[in-house]
Scaffold this motif. Structure first.
Motif, PDB file in Angstrom:
ATOM      1  N   LEU A 261       0.836  -1.204   0.000  1.00  0.00           N
ATOM      2  CA  LEU A 261       0.000   0.000   0.000  1.00  0.00           C
ATOM      3  C   LEU A 261       0.875   1.260   0.000  1.00  0.00           C
ATOM      4  CD1 LEU A 261      -2.891  -0.840   2.497  1.00  0.00           C
ATOM      5  CD2 LEU A 261      -3.082  -0.493   0.031  1.00  0.00           C
ATOM      6  N   VAL A 262       1.929   1.248   0.800  1.00  0.00           N
ATOM      7  CA  VAL A 262       2.831   2.397   0.845  1.00  0.00           C
ATOM      8  C   VAL A 262       3.485   2.602  -0.519  1.00  0.00           C
ATOM      9  CG1 VAL A 262       4.951   3.323   1.835  1.00  0.00           C
ATOM     10  CG2 VAL A 262       3.277   2.212   3.318  1.00  0.00           C
ATOM     11  N   THR A 263       3.934   1.514  -1.135  1.00  0.00           N
ATOM     12  CA  THR A 263       4.542   1.608  -2.465  1.00  0.00           C
ATOM     13  C   THR A 263       3.555   2.171  -3.478  1.00  0.00           C
ATOM     14  OG1 THR A 263       6.040  -0.244  -2.032  1.00  0.00           O
ATOM     15  CG2 THR A 263       5.606   0.288  -4.339  1.00  0.00           C
ATOM     16  N   ARG A 264       2.314   1.708  -3.415  1.00  0.00           N
ATOM     17  CA  ARG A 264       1.295   2.213  -4.349  1.00  0.00           C
ATOM     18  C   ARG A 264       1.060   3.702  -4.137  1.00  0.00           C
ATOM     19  NH1 ARG A 264      -2.452   1.478  -7.947  1.00  0.00           N
ATOM     20  NH2 ARG A 264      -4.569   2.277  -7.753  1.00  0.00           N
ATOM     21  N   LYS A 265       0.988   4.127  -2.887  1.00  0.00           N
ATOM     22  CA  LYS A 265       0.794   5.548  -2.607  1.00  0.00           C
ATOM     23  C   LYS A 265       1.938   6.371  -3.177  1.00  0.00           C
ATOM     24  CE  LYS A 265       2.390   7.633   0.686  1.00  0.00           C
ATOM     25  NZ  LYS A 265       3.545   8.566   0.915  1.00  0.00           N
ATOM     26  N   ASN A 266       3.162   5.893  -2.995  1.00  0.00           N
ATOM     27  CA  ASN A 266       4.323   6.628  -3.489  1.00  0.00           C
ATOM     28  C   ASN A 266       4.351   6.703  -5.014  1.00  0.00           C
ATOM     29  OD1 ASN A 266       5.232   7.131  -0.908  1.00  0.00           O
ATOM     30  ND2 ASN A 266       6.733   5.469  -0.897  1.00  0.00           N
ATOM     31  N   VAL A 267       3.967   5.614  -5.662  1.00  0.00           N
ATOM     32  CA  VAL A 267       3.933   5.597  -7.129  1.00  0.00           C
ATOM     33  C   VAL A 267       2.871   6.573  -7.641  1.00  0.00           C
ATOM     34  CG1 VAL A 267       3.350   4.202  -9.151  1.00  0.00           C
ATOM     35  CG2 VAL A 267       4.860   3.264  -7.387  1.00  0.00           C
ATOM     36  N   LEU A 268       1.708   6.552  -7.023  1.00  0.00           N
ATOM     37  CA  LEU A 268       0.637   7.460  -7.433  1.00  0.00           C
ATOM     38  C   LEU A 268       1.039   8.917  -7.228  1.00  0.00           C
ATOM     39  CD1 LEU A 268      -2.479   5.574  -6.016  1.00  0.00           C
ATOM     40  CD2 LEU A 268      -1.984   5.984  -8.428  1.00  0.00           C
ATOM     41  N   TRP A 269       1.655   9.195  -6.079  1.00  0.00           N
ATOM     42  CA  TRP A 269       2.079  10.569  -5.826  1.00  0.00           C
ATOM     43  C   TRP A 269       3.114  11.012  -6.851  1.00  0.00           C
ATOM     44  CZ3 TRP A 269       1.052  15.124  -4.345  1.00  0.00           C
ATOM     45  CH2 TRP A 269       2.061  16.064  -4.183  1.00  0.00           C
ATOM     46  N   ASP A 270       4.038  10.134  -7.203  1.00  0.00           N
ATOM     47  CA  ASP A 270       5.056  10.470  -8.193  1.00  0.00           C
ATOM     48  C   ASP A 270       4.418  10.774  -9.544  1.00  0.00           C
ATOM     49  OD1 ASP A 270       7.887  10.671  -9.001  1.00  0.00           O
ATOM     50  OD2 ASP A 270       7.432   8.920 -10.226  1.00  0.00           O
ATOM     51  N   GLN A 271       3.395  10.020  -9.911  1.00  0.00           N
ATOM     52  CA  GLN A 271       2.708  10.260 -11.179  1.00  0.00           C
ATOM     53  C   GLN A 271       1.970  11.596 -11.166  1.00  0.00           C
ATOM     54  OE1 GLN A 271       0.261   6.753 -11.409  1.00  0.00           O
ATOM     55  NE2 GLN A 271       1.847   5.536 -12.420  1.00  0.00           N
ATOM     56  N   TYR A 272       1.489  11.989  -9.993  1.00  0.00           N
ATOM     57  CA  TYR A 272       0.748  13.243  -9.875  1.00  0.00           C
ATOM     58  C   TYR A 272       1.691  14.442  -9.799  1.00  0.00           C
ATOM     59  CZ  TYR A 272      -2.836  16.505  -8.168  1.00  0.00           C
ATOM     60  OH  TYR A 272      -3.709  17.565  -8.017  1.00  0.00           O
ATOM     61  N   TYR A 273       2.766  14.298  -9.028  1.00  0.00           N
ATOM     62  CA  TYR A 273       3.684  15.418  -8.809  1.00  0.00           C
ATOM     63  C   TYR A 273       4.652  15.606  -9.976  1.00  0.00           C
ATOM     64  CZ  TYR A 273       7.292  18.297  -6.647  1.00  0.00           C
ATOM     65  OH  TYR A 273       8.189  19.300  -6.381  1.00  0.00           O
ATOM     66  N   ARG A 274       5.093  14.507 -10.567  1.00  0.00           N
ATOM     67  CA  ARG A 274       6.036  14.576 -11.689  1.00  0.00           C
ATOM     68  C   ARG A 274       5.422  13.930 -12.932  1.00  0.00           C
ATOM     69  NH1 ARG A 274       8.461  12.501  -7.293  1.00  0.00           N
ATOM     70  NH2 ARG A 274      10.034  13.735  -6.208  1.00  0.00           N
ATOM     71  N   PRO A 275       4.316  14.434 -13.426  1.00  0.00           N
ATOM     72  CA  PRO A 275       3.663  13.779 -14.564  1.00  0.00           C
ATOM     73  C   PRO A 275       4.516  13.852 -15.823  1.00  0.00           C
ATOM     74  CG  PRO A 275       2.688  15.932 -14.170  1.00  0.00           C
ATOM     75  CD  PRO A 275       3.629  15.675 -13.026  1.00  0.00           C
ATOM     76  N   THR A 276       4.445  12.799 -16.607  1.00  0.00           N
ATOM     77  CA  THR A 276       5.149  12.810 -17.888  1.00  0.00           C
ATOM     78  C   THR A 276       4.402  13.692 -18.887  1.00  0.00           C
ATOM     79  OG1 THR A 276       3.955  10.804 -18.525  1.00  0.00           O
ATOM     80  CG2 THR A 276       6.127  10.519 -17.544  1.00  0.00           C
TER      81      THR A 276
END
Length: 329
Positions: A261-276
């Motif tokens: 769950l923590v990994t998923r949260k971090n991945v989602l946040w990265d996609q939101y904060y640093r979107p391609t």
């Protein structure tokens, strides 16, 4: 021919693409505009050895490569969840490769109020980060400039802290890791660390000046802690996370079973904060066909995808908090 092509691009020869103009935005203190504006800074301030988070508080991590890489590991999140299971903490990594106290470069129109002026463009509509505890880790790359820039470093860091304190008075200044004798510059580690120690003394003094916590995670002596003598390895990253969590109240145990769950949260946040594809999302290429739905050109499909992420992050965090509440000591 190559010269002509370069001139063609610089003059904006491709529709929807224009050369970057540094006057479009000043990135010297771009971290400040990442946060929700407040009339009064969040308080109370922090005292060493007595950290107590505010319920629902956001903890932000800021710095360069070593901070960016913290999001690839679960240790810090797991430790803070275990230390404060009933505080519903949100942890957000705002690290960016290349960030220094002098400049935090971001893509064009990143968290700015005014976006591209062309018709059909929209400004960055993402939700900004709530004020909370701010953890800053700067000084390692800056120290490579030597003692000649120490005064400039002190002034720049002082200015950054001053601006961030208009948002929150809850600041932790984290000393960066030392250089380790490994890699192509192994023979320079000792002299570099001598200079770095002077920079760390400056950071300690700034913490005292601003009523912030200064935390030095100490040396990472083992070669296994570094990939190249400069940045921390996976082992070093995990050590940094647990040492940092310890100064904030973690006592050496964390909840098992929620790592995914923590990994998923971090991945989602990265996609939101640093979107391609930033230029197509809120940058200067919003008007090109590939930025829009192939059937309905008025529809911005990049934007729709991004706007779904905050709800997904919230759902994951609610699961984490529910779990922590159910098994807290």
């Amino acid at each position: 021919m190559r010269v002509l092509l370069v001139v063609f691009f610089l003059l904006g020869g491709v529709p929807g693409l224009r050369a970057f103009d540094p006057s479009d935005q000043d990135d010297s203190l771009s971290l400040v505009r990442h946060f929700v504006e407040t009339d009064q800074p969040l308080g109370p301030g922090l005292q060493p050895g007595s950290y107590e988070p505010i319920t629902g508080e956001t903890i932000t991590l800021m710095g360069g490569v070593d901070v960016v890489r913290m999001q690839d590991f679960v240790e810090f999140d797991m430790a803070m969840l275990s230390a404060f299971p009933d505080k519903a903490l949100r942890i957000r990594n705002l690290g960016w490769s290349g960030d220094t106290v002098y400049r935090q470069q971001r893509p064009m129109f990143f968290y700015t109020k005014e976006g591209d002026s062309r018709e059909g463009s929209v400004p960055d509509l993402r939700s900004k980060i709530d004020p909370g505890t701010m953890l800053l880790m700067f000084g390692k790359m800056e120290s490579l400039d030597g003692l000649d820039r120490l005064q400039e470093f002190e002034s720049a860091y002082d200015g950054l802290i001053t601006e961030l304190k208009t948002i929150s008075s809850r600041v932790v200044l984290v000393a960066p890791s030392r250089f380790i004798e490994i890699g192509p510059a192994a023979e320079l580690a000792e002299s570099r660390n001598e200079t770095l120690e002077t920079y760390l003394a400056c950071i300690d003094a700034l913490a005292e000046k601003h009523g912030a916590i200064f935390f030095d995670p100490g040396e990472f002596e083992k070669i296994a802690y570094a990939d190249n003598g400069v940045y921390l390895s996976d082992v070093g990253q995990k050590q940094l996370a647990v040492r940092l969590a310890s100064v904030l109240g973690w006592r050496g145990q964390w909840f098992e079973g929620v790592e995914k769950l923590v990994t998923r949260k971090n991945v989602l946040w990265d996609q939101y904060y640093r979107p391609t594809n930033w230029a197509f999302l809120f940058g200067d290429r919003q008007n090109v066909p590939s930025s829009r739905d192939h059937e309905d050109t008025d529809k911005r499909w990049f934007e729709e995808e991004l706007n779904r992420i905050p709800t997904m992050i919230s759902d994951v965090e609610k699961e984490l908090w529910k779990f922590a509440e159910g098994v807290k000591p």
